[in-house]
Motif scaffolding. Structure first.
Motif, PDB file in Angstrom:
ATOM      1  N   LEU A  59       1.485  -1.152   0.126  1.00  5.34           N
ATOM      2  CA  LEU A  59      -0.346  -0.257   0.427  1.00  5.34           C
ATOM      3  C   LEU A  59       1.041   0.656   0.116  1.00  5.34           C
ATOM      4  O   LEU A  59       0.613   1.937  -0.088  1.00  5.34           O
ATOM      5  CB  LEU A  59      -1.332  -0.090   1.135  1.00  5.34           C
ATOM      6  CG  LEU A  59      -1.681  -1.290   1.665  1.00  5.34           C
ATOM      7  CD1 LEU A  59      -2.282  -0.815   2.829  1.00  5.34           C
ATOM      8  CD2 LEU A  59      -2.104  -1.524  -0.091  1.00  5.34           C
ATOM      9  N   GLY A 102      -5.167  -6.261  -0.954  1.00  2.00           N
ATOM     10  CA  GLY A 102      -6.111  -5.670  -1.580  1.00  2.00           C
ATOM     11  C   GLY A 102      -5.727  -4.765  -3.024  1.00  2.00           C
ATOM     12  O   GLY A 102      -5.052  -5.668  -3.700  1.00  2.00           O
ATOM     13  N   SER A 109      -4.206  -1.651  -4.338  1.00  2.16           N
ATOM     14  CA  SER A 109      -3.083  -1.062  -4.309  1.00  2.16           C
ATOM     15  C   SER A 109      -2.593  -1.870  -5.237  1.00  2.16           C
ATOM     16  O   SER A 109      -2.324  -2.755  -5.847  1.00  2.16           O
ATOM     17  CB  SER A 109      -2.708  -0.731  -3.436  1.00  2.16           C
ATOM     18  OG  SER A 109      -1.401  -1.978  -3.349  1.00  2.16           O
ATOM     19  N   GLY A 151      -9.909   1.511   9.452  1.00  2.53           N
ATOM     20  CA  GLY A 151      -8.358   0.993   8.876  1.00  2.53           C
ATOM     21  C   GLY A 151      -8.041  -0.504   8.150  1.00  2.53           C
ATOM     22  O   GLY A 151      -7.968  -1.277   8.417  1.00  2.53           O
ATOM     23  N   VAL A 152      -7.094   0.526   7.585  1.00  2.00           N
ATOM     24  CA  VAL A 152      -6.185  -0.938   7.229  1.00  2.00           C
ATOM     25  C   VAL A 152      -5.301  -1.730   8.218  1.00  2.00           C
ATOM     26  O   VAL A 152      -4.824  -1.129   9.240  1.00  2.00           O
ATOM     27  CB  VAL A 152      -5.788  -0.957   5.342  1.00  2.00           C
ATOM     28  CG1 VAL A 152      -6.825  -0.774   4.620  1.00  2.00           C
ATOM     29  CG2 VAL A 152      -4.600   0.334   5.776  1.00  2.00           C
ATOM     30  N   LEU A 160      -8.729  -4.958   4.681  1.00  2.00           N
ATOM     31  CA  LEU A 160      -8.313  -4.140   3.306  1.00  2.00           C
ATOM     32  C   LEU A 160     -10.034  -3.707   2.269  1.00  2.00           C
ATOM     33  O   LEU A 160     -10.684  -4.603   3.048  1.00  2.00           O
ATOM     34  CB  LEU A 160      -7.443  -5.340   2.354  1.00  2.00           C
ATOM     35  CG  LEU A 160      -6.047  -4.996   2.496  1.00  2.00           C
ATOM     36  CD1 LEU A 160      -5.298  -6.425   2.284  1.00  2.00           C
ATOM     37  CD2 LEU A 160      -5.060  -3.959   2.926  1.00  2.00           C
ATOM     38  N   GLN A 161      -9.969  -2.459   2.269  1.00  2.00           N
ATOM     39  CA  GLN A 161     -10.834  -1.884   1.878  1.00  2.00           C
ATOM     40  C   GLN A 161     -12.073  -2.517   1.161  1.00  2.00           C
ATOM     41  O   GLN A 161     -12.807  -2.716   0.707  1.00  2.00           O
ATOM     42  CB  GLN A 161     -11.386  -0.507   1.573  1.00  2.00           C
ATOM     43  CG  GLN A 161     -10.658  -0.399   0.292  1.00  2.00           C
ATOM     44  CD  GLN A 161      -9.188  -0.417   0.175  1.00  2.00           C
ATOM     45  OE1 GLN A 161      -8.384  -0.536   1.425  1.00  2.00           O
ATOM     46  NE2 GLN A 161      -8.672   0.267  -0.811  1.00  2.00           N
ATOM     47  N   ILE A 200      -5.108   6.172   8.867  1.00  2.00           N
ATOM     48  CA  ILE A 200      -3.892   6.112   7.086  1.00  2.00           C
ATOM     49  C   ILE A 200      -2.320   6.259   8.037  1.00  2.00           C
ATOM     50  O   ILE A 200      -2.430   7.796   8.555  1.00  2.00           O
ATOM     51  CB  ILE A 200      -4.512   6.502   6.874  1.00  2.00           C
ATOM     52  CG1 ILE A 200      -5.661   6.574   5.690  1.00  2.00           C
ATOM     53  CG2 ILE A 200      -3.831   7.572   5.531  1.00  2.00           C
ATOM     54  CD1 ILE A 200      -6.589   7.053   4.858  1.00  2.00           C
ATOM     55  N   THR A 204       1.472   5.098   2.798  1.00  2.00           N
ATOM     56  CA  THR A 204       0.003   5.562   1.814  1.00  2.00           C
ATOM     57  C   THR A 204       0.342   6.014   0.880  1.00  2.00           C
ATOM     58  O   THR A 204       0.494   7.083   0.751  1.00  2.00           O
ATOM     59  CB  THR A 204      -0.908   5.340   3.279  1.00  2.00           C
ATOM     60  OG1 THR A 204      -0.924   4.629   3.817  1.00  2.00           O
ATOM     61  CG2 THR A 204      -2.040   4.662   1.990  1.00  2.00           C
ATOM     62  N   ASN A 263      -3.792   4.035  -3.522  1.00  2.00           N
ATOM     63  CA  ASN A 263      -4.492   3.383  -2.617  1.00  2.00           C
ATOM     64  C   ASN A 263      -5.719   4.103  -1.336  1.00  2.00           C
ATOM     65  O   ASN A 263      -6.406   3.559  -1.070  1.00  2.00           O
ATOM     66  CB  ASN A 263      -4.058   2.091  -2.410  1.00  2.00           C
ATOM     67  CG  ASN A 263      -5.251   1.395  -1.597  1.00  2.00           C
ATOM     68  OD1 ASN A 263      -4.784   0.715  -0.576  1.00  2.00           O
ATOM     69  ND2 ASN A 263      -5.597   0.729  -2.718  1.00  2.00           N
ATOM     70  N   GLN A 293      -8.634   3.532   0.535  1.00  2.00           N
ATOM     71  CA  GLN A 293      -9.299   3.340   1.341  1.00  2.00           C
ATOM     72  C   GLN A 293     -10.238   3.897   2.021  1.00  2.00           C
ATOM     73  O   GLN A 293     -11.478   3.675   2.877  1.00  2.00           O
ATOM     74  CB  GLN A 293      -8.113   3.748   2.212  1.00  2.00           C
ATOM     75  CG  GLN A 293      -7.004   2.180   1.916  1.00  2.00           C
ATOM     76  CD  GLN A 293      -5.750   2.473   2.820  1.00  2.00           C
ATOM     77  OE1 GLN A 293      -5.875   3.696   3.446  1.00  2.00           O
ATOM     78  NE2 GLN A 293      -4.993   1.848   2.471  1.00  2.00           N
TER      79      GLN A 293
END
Ligand SMILES: Nc1nc2c(ncn2[C@@H]2O[C@H](COP(=O)(O)OP(=O)(O)OP(=O)(O)O)[C@@H](O)[C@H]2O)c(=O)[nH]1
Ligand SMILES: Nc1nc2c(ncn2[C@@H]2O[C@H](COP(=O)(O)OP(=O)(O)OP(=O)(O)O)[C@@H](O)[C@H]2O)c(=O)[nH]1
Ligand SMILES: [K+]
Ligand SMILES: [Mg+2]
Ligand SMILES: [Mg+2]
Lengths: 297, 285
Positions: free
Chosen positions: A224, A252, A254, B86-87, B174-175, B206, B210, B213, B217
C-alpha cells in the motif's frame, strides 16, 4: 472511481495507438505521458518513472516503432518487457542450504514482519521439510512476543522468547545457541518495526546482524506504500545490506508500484509476496506475473 | 530561498515535490494551477513573496469552505463512542492508547476501551497492555470470537461504569474485503442501536507512508461508516502523507490528529499550516 487502474490506463492509451496504423513522434509522446501518469498513480517512484519513460522512448525509437505498421503491439511489448526487467526477470527463492539458515526480518512499523515470519516458517516446513525456530526479538511493541507465540502455537513451530527484560542482542545470542541444541535448521528472527532514520534502532539491527551473521535479511514492505518507500528501502539496504524483500498486503486493491521502485532503487530481489492475513497466504514473487498484473494482461 | 526566479522550473519543482509527497497527480495539478493564477494576478516576481501565496492557496484549497475542527465531538450527555477503523497495520491500536491518554489528560474524562479485534494474533493483549499503562478498563472477548459481541459488551460495561468515552478497536481490514467490511457494518450498527447519535467519532487511521490507495481506503470505509476524521500516523518518519489532500478534496474528510511516534504522548491535533509548511519545506527553503 477517480483513479483508473494502471492496466486500464495503459490499455486505454495503447488502444489509441492500436487504432492508428502509424505511430508518429507526437502520439508517441502522448502515450508516454499516459504511461507516466499511470505509473505515478500506481505509486511507482517519481524518479523511477522518469527513467522508465526515457528507456521506453529510447527502446521504441531503437526498434523503429515510429512508422511501423503495428506500433501498438510493439509498444505493449516494450513496456511489458521493461517492467519485467525492472522487476527482476527471474524468480528468486530464498537460500536455505546452510544449516542452520538464519533469516532476519526487518522493516517499517506495521509492514507485516511478524506475520511474514510465521508464513515463511510454515512455507519452509511444509514445502522444504525444514525445522524452523522463530525468535521474538521485538521487545518494544506491546504484545509483540504474545503475537509471535500465538503464531507459533497455531503452526506448531517453536518460538524462542525471553520477555522484554533482555536486550534484542541478548535474546538473539541465546536463541542461536538454543536453535543449535534443538537441531533447528532455520532460525527466523522477528525484529521490531523501526523508521530508517531512527539511529538507535538501526544500530540495534546492525548489532543483531553482527551477532547472527544472517544468510538472509528480508525487508518487509507494504504494497500500500507510496512514493517514499523507494527511499526507505534504499536506506535499509545501505545500512544493513538487504538480501531480499517481502511485499505484503497484495490481496488489497493497491497497484503495488512500490515493487518496481524497490527493485530498481536497491537491486534487491523480491522473494515473497503476502496475499492475506492467514499463514498460508504467501507466494513466491513472479516478476512476469507482476508485470502482467500491472498491465492487465 | 533556493530560487531566484519564479519561472516554469520553479513550478515544475513544486509539482514534483507534491507528487513525491503522495499528493495525487490530479490534486497536484489543481494546486499548481491555482498558485500560478495567483502569482500571475498579483504579478509576483520575488520568490520570497511566493511562500505566503503557496501556503495561503493550499490552505484555502484544503479548507474548501468546510468547517474543520480537531476537537472531538462528545455526546451532549451520556456515553461518547469512538470507533477506530483502517487497513492492516495502519496504527489503530496504538492510536487508541495515545488518544485515550489525551482525552484523560486534557478533557478529564473517564475512558474505557473495547478489544474489537478478535482476529489478529496478540491483538487483545496489545490493547490490554495500553489499557494497563493508562490504568483504564479494557473489555475483551475470546480470541476468534464475534467482534460485534465484544463491542456490545463494551457498550454495556461502559454505561454501567458511567464511563464518558468508549474507544472501540477493530481488526485491520483491506477495504476490498467484502466479508470484513460487512462485519464492520455490523459493529457500527450495534453502536448506533445502543447509543443515541453514536458513534460520535469514527476515525479512519491512515499510515503516512500510504500511496494512492489511500483514496480507495477513504472511499470504501466511508460507504460503511460515517468517517468523521482521519488520524495520519507515522508522521515522525520521512513520508509526508500527501494523500490526505486528495482525500479531503474528494470526500471532504479532514485530518484530526497526527501520530508522531509510538509513545503515549505522540499524538497531536492536526495543524494545517504546519502541515503545509512541512510539505513544501524544500521549496520554501
Ligand atoms: N491483508 C493482509 N494483511 C497482512 C498481510 N501481511 C500482514 N498483514 C497484516 O498486517 C498487520 C501488521 O502485520 P504484523 O505482522 O503485525 O506487522 P509487523 O511488521 O510485525 O508490525 P510491527 O512489529 O508493529 O512493526 C496485521 O494486521 C497483519 O495481519 C498480507 O499479506 N495481507
Ligand atoms: N513511528 C511510528 N510508529 C507508529 C505510529 N503509530 C503506530 N505505530 C507503530 O505501527 C505499528 C502498527 O501499529 P498498530 O497500532 O498495531 O496498528 P493497527 O492498525 O492496530 O494494526 P492491525 O490491528 O494489525 O491492523 C506498531 O509497531 C506501532 O508501534 C506512529 O505515529 N509513529
Ligand atoms: K513526515
Ligand atoms: Mg511485528
Ligand atoms: Mg490493531
Amino acid at each position: 472511481m477517480a483513479f483508473e487502474s494502471l492496466s486500464d490506463r495503459l490499455q486505454e492509451s495503447l488502444k489509441k495507438i492500436r487504432g492508428q496504423s502509424v505511430l508518429t513522434d507526437e502520439n508517441m509522446e502522448d502515450m508516454l505521458r499516459e504511461i507516466r501518469l499511470a505509473l505515478l498513480e500506481a505509486d511507482v517512484n517519481f524518479n523511477v518513472v522518469k527513467e522508465f519513460i526515457d528507456h521506453t522512448r529510447e527502446k521504441a525509437k531503437g526498434q523503429n516503432v515510429v512508422g511501423s505498421l503495428k506500433p501498438g503491439q510493439l509498444v505493449v511489448k516494450i513496456v511489458h518487457d521493461e517492467l519485467v526487467e525492472l522487476l527482476g526477470t527471474e524468480v528468486s527463492e530464498i537460500n536455505v542450504d546452510k544449516n542452520p539458515t538464519i533469516i532476519m526480518m526487518v522493516g517499517l512499523q506495521g509492514s507485516g514482519k511478524t506475520t511474514s515470519a510465521g508464513k515463511i516458517a510454515k512455507y519452509l516446513r511444509d514445502k522444504k521439510g525444514k525445522k524452523p525456530l522463530m525468535v521474538a526479538a521485538d521487545i518494544y511493541r506491546p504484545a509483540a512476543i504474545e503475537q509471535l507465540k500465538t503464531l507459533g502455537e497455531t503452526l506448531d513451530v517453536p518460538v524462542f522468547a525471553k520477555g522484554t527484560e533482555f536486550s534484542a542482542e541478548e535474546i538473539v545470542t541465546e536463541a542461536l545457541e538454543y536453535g543449535r541444541t534443538n537441531n533447528n535448521d532455520v532460525i527466523l528472527i522477528d525484529t521490531a518495526g523501526r523508521l530508517q532514520i531512527d539511529e538507535r534502532l538501526m544500530k540495534e539491527l546492525e548489532n543483531l546482524k553482527a551477532i547472527a551473521n544472517p544468510d538472509e535479511i528480508l525487508l518487509v514492505v507494504d504494497a500500500l506504500a507510496g512514493q517514499e518507500i523507494a527511499n526507505v528501502a534504499q536506506s535499509f539496504n545501505d545500512q544493513l545490506g538487504v538480501t531480499g524483500a517481502v511485499l505484503t498486503k497484495l490481496d488489497g486493491d493497491s497497484r503495488g508500484g512500490g515493487a518496481i521502485s524497490i527493485r530498481y532503487m536497491t537491486g534487491v530481489p523480491i522473494k515473497f509476496i503476502g496475499t492475506g492475513e492467514k499463514l498460508e497466504n504467501i507466494d513466491l514473487f513472479y516478476p512476469d506475473r507482476m508485470a502482467d498484473r500491472i498491465l492487465g494482461m | 530561498a533556493r530560487y531566484r526566479e519564479i519561472d516554469d522550473n520553479y513550478f515544475e519543482e513544486l509539482e514534483n515535490i507534491l507528487i513525491m509527497s503522495d499528493v495525487g497527480v490530479n490534486m497536484v495539478m489543481t494546486i499548481v494551477d491555482e498558485i500560478k493564477k495567483e502569482v500571475r494576478l498579483n504579478n509576483i516576481k520575488d520568490p520570497r513573496e511566493i511562500n505566503e501565496i503557496i501556503a495561503d492557496k493550499m490552505f484555502v484549497i484544503y479548507a474548501n469552505d468546510s468547517i474543520m475542527t480537531t476537537k472531538l465531538n462528545y455526546a451532549k450527555e451520556g456515553l461518547t463512542v469512538i470507533l477506530m477503523v483502517g487497513v492492516n497495520g495502519a496504527g489503530k491500536t496504538t492510536t487508541i492508547g495515545k488518544l485515550a491518554h489525551k482525552i484523560m489528560e486534557e478533557d478529564h474524562k473517564k475512558v474505557m476501551v473495547a478489544a474489537g479485534d478478535t482476529f489478529r494474533a496478540g491483538a487483545i493483549d496489545q490493547l490490554a497492555v495500553w489499557a494497563e499503562r493508562l490504568g483504564i478498563e479494557c473489555v475483551t472477548g475470546k480470541e476468534g470470537g464475534d467482534p460485534s459481541s465484544v463491542i456490545f459488551d463494551g457498550l454495556k460495561r461502559a454505561k454501567e461504569a458511567h464511563a464518558d468515552v468508549l474507544i472501540c478497536d477493530t481488526a485491520g481490514r483491506l477495504q476490498n474485503k467484502v466479508g470484513l467490511m460487512k462485519e464492520l457494518e455490523k459493529m457500527n450498527r450495534i453502536i448506533k442501536r445502543e447509543v443515541p447519535d453514536g458513534p460520535q467519532e469514527t476515525l479512519l487511521v491512515i499510515d503516512a507512508t500510504t500511496g494512492q490507495n489511500g483514496v480507495n481506503q477513504a472511499v470504501e470505509f466511508s460507504k460503511i461508516t460515517d468517517i468523521t476524521g482521519i488520524v495520519l500516523t507515522k508522521m515522525d518518519g520521512t513520508a509526508k502523507g500527501g494523500i490526505v489532500l486528495s482525500i479531503k478534496d474528494m470526500l471532504n474528510i479532514p485530518v484530526k490528529f497526527i501520530g508522531l511516534g509510538e509513545k503515549i504522548d505522540d499524538l497531536q491535533e492536526f495543524d494545517l499550516e504546519q502541515y503545509i509548511y512541512g510539505l513544501c519545506h524544500d521549496l520554501m527553503g
